[in-house]
Design a protein around this motif. Structure first.
Motif, mmCIF file in Angstrom:
data_model
loop_
_atom_site.group_PDB
_atom_site.id
_atom_site.type_symbol
_atom_site.label_atom_id
_atom_site.label_comp_id
_atom_site.label_asym_id
_atom_site.label_seq_id
_atom_site.Cartn_x
_atom_site.Cartn_y
_atom_site.Cartn_z
ATOM 1 N N ARG A 179 6.966 0.148 -11.336
ATOM 2 C CA ARG A 179 5.505 0.208 -11.422
ATOM 3 C C ARG A 179 5.032 -0.001 -12.869
ATOM 4 N N HIS B 12 0.834 -1.203 0.000
ATOM 5 C CA HIS B 12 0.000 0.000 0.000
ATOM 6 C C HIS B 12 0.871 1.256 0.000
ATOM 7 N N THR C 82 2.723 -3.101 -14.101
ATOM 8 C CA THR C 82 1.437 -2.876 -14.767
ATOM 9 C C THR C 82 1.376 -3.582 -16.111
ATOM 10 N N ASN D 176 2.153 2.244 -3.425
ATOM 11 C CA ASN D 176 1.170 2.943 -4.257
ATOM 12 C C ASN D 176 0.989 4.395 -3.804
ATOM 13 N N VAL D 177 1.020 4.614 -2.487
ATOM 14 C CA VAL D 177 0.854 5.967 -1.962
ATOM 15 C C VAL D 177 2.010 6.867 -2.386
ATOM 16 N N LYS D 178 3.209 6.308 -2.545
ATOM 17 C CA LYS D 178 4.345 7.096 -3.017
ATOM 18 C C LYS D 178 4.044 7.738 -4.371
ATOM 19 N N ARG D 179 3.370 6.987 -5.237
ATOM 20 C CA ARG D 179 3.014 7.534 -6.553
ATOM 21 C C ARG D 179 2.068 8.716 -6.392
ATOM 22 N N ILE D 180 1.060 8.554 -5.528
ATOM 23 C CA ILE D 180 0.078 9.616 -5.324
ATOM 24 C C ILE D 180 0.731 10.846 -4.704
ATOM 25 N N ALA D 181 1.668 10.616 -3.764
ATOM 26 C CA ALA D 181 2.324 11.723 -3.064
ATOM 27 C C ALA D 181 3.392 12.398 -3.905
ATOM 28 N N GLY D 182 3.743 11.796 -5.034
ATOM 29 C CA GLY D 182 4.768 12.389 -5.892
ATOM 30 C C GLY D 182 6.169 12.192 -5.374
ATOM 31 N N THR D 183 6.398 11.176 -4.513
ATOM 32 C CA THR D 183 7.730 10.935 -3.952
ATOM 33 C C THR D 183 8.383 9.692 -4.557
ATOM 34 N N GLU D 184 7.784 9.146 -5.581
ATOM 35 C CA GLU D 184 8.299 7.959 -6.241
ATOM 36 C C GLU D 184 9.605 8.292 -6.957
#
Length: 346
Positions: free
Chosen positions: A196, A177, A200, A180-188
């Protein structure tokens, strides 16, 4: 903040609640606080400037007193990381540090003005949870206020029990989880974003042996988790053979590698078992180099020819701990079994 090795004085007294009309002289410092009562405990929520708190707190560490200490060993590196984080604009830590007021603190709460005060003496508060955060606040170049929840009336045994409850009743967020949150937070990172995209595509595209067999949640029968996928592919991406390729070529090589594995292995279901999947990417670099050397190609036929050396290896023959490493050792042995030297080679 000190580390207390001697036996702790029990704090069985309650905080003194008083009205503003009380004739007792006010202490020099006080802090707006919210008092709550929960299952027999009085807990005060407030924030205190770090320099008004740190010198008056202590930690009961097991490393200092195995008989009485309940706190973990102090990690200075972690404290520095927290200090650096708190020094970064836009970053914050909203969670409370959990303290237990000792009897000597003489904690006082004024009901009408909702003000909390205490005696500023060494070892006024035991740190039940958050010792590294408190050190981080102290080491930080910015002098922040520290959010705290202060218990009163706890015995030493009750403090240890509270520490135990905090660290056993809470369930951590699954790593899948957080990915996935890293992608949303822009810290990936770029590497994480590449993983990722690979995940996919390999999960969805028709030619992929992993189509429909990857999951972002907990793995079930016939499913490989995102965490296991990332861990395995990260090892493969350390190879300079793939690292210098553009993303599309990386995908093509990994896809051909997986197709070659699926084509030649006897037990195809083990492709999505964590131990086996990790092992095949541990030997990825060796397989690709051998295919290039022997066939001057890393396309599907060349990869199949090399992988056939360990096609009959079954994960089920390697039960127990260190399964992946034992699989890797056997795969590597077979890949290099045709390589030997004699005295003329030296």
């Amino acid at each position: 903040m000190t580390s207390k090795a001697k036996s702790q004085q029990e704090s069985s007294s309650q905080a003194e609640d008083r009205d503003d009309t009380d004739e007792r002289e006010e202490t020099q410092y006080s802090y707006p606080a919210l008092k709550i009562h929960q299952n027999g405990h009085d807990i005060y929520h407030t924030s205190i400037p770090v320099d008004d708190l740190f010198p008056f707190a202590f930690v009961d560490r097991a490393s200092d007193d195995p008989e009485q200490g309940y706190q973990r060993k102090f990690d200075s590196r972690r404290a520095v990381e927290i200090a650096e984080y708190l020094s970064t604009p836009g970053k914050s830590i909203p969670g409370n540090i959990i303290l237990s007021a000792q009897a000597a603190a003489e904690l006082t709460y004024t009901r009408k003005s909702k003000q909390l005060s205490y005696q500023r003496i060494p070892e006024a508060f035991a740190v039940v949870d958050g010792q590294h955060r408190l050190w981080g606040y102290y080491k930080c170049s910015v002098r922040h206020r520290v959010p705290v929840a202060i218990y009163v009336g706890l015995t030493h045994e009750a403090e240890a029990e509270l520490f135990l409850d905090i660290h056993t009743k809470q369930k951590g967020v699954p790593k899948a989880h957080l990915i996935n949150v890293k992608r949303i937070a822009g810290t990936e990172t770029a590497a994480e974003a590449n993983l990722r995209h690979l995940f996919t595509r390999l999960s969805a595209e028709e030619e992929s042996p992993l189509r429909g067999k990857l999951t972002v949640g907990d793995p079930g029968p016939g499913k490989l988790s995102r965490v296991s996928f990332d861990n395995a592919l990260l090892r493969a991406q350390k190879s300079d053979l793939i690292a210098r390729q553009p993303p599309e070529k990386q995908y093509e090589l990994i896809l051909n590698y997986l197709r070659a594995i699926e084509n030649v292995i006897d037990d195809k279901e083990q492709l999505v078992r964590r131990g086996y999947f990790g092992a095949i990417f541990d030997v990825f670099d060796d397989v690709v180099r051998k295919a290039k050397k022997e066939h001057n190609s890393v396309k599907l036929p060349a990869l199949k020819s090399v992988i056939s050396a360990f096609s009959d290896i079954s994960e089920s023959n390697y039960p127990g701990p260190a399964k992946r490493q034992r699989l890797v050792d056997e795969m590597s042995r077979r890949l290099h079994s045709d390589t030997s030297i004699d005295s003329d080679d030296i």
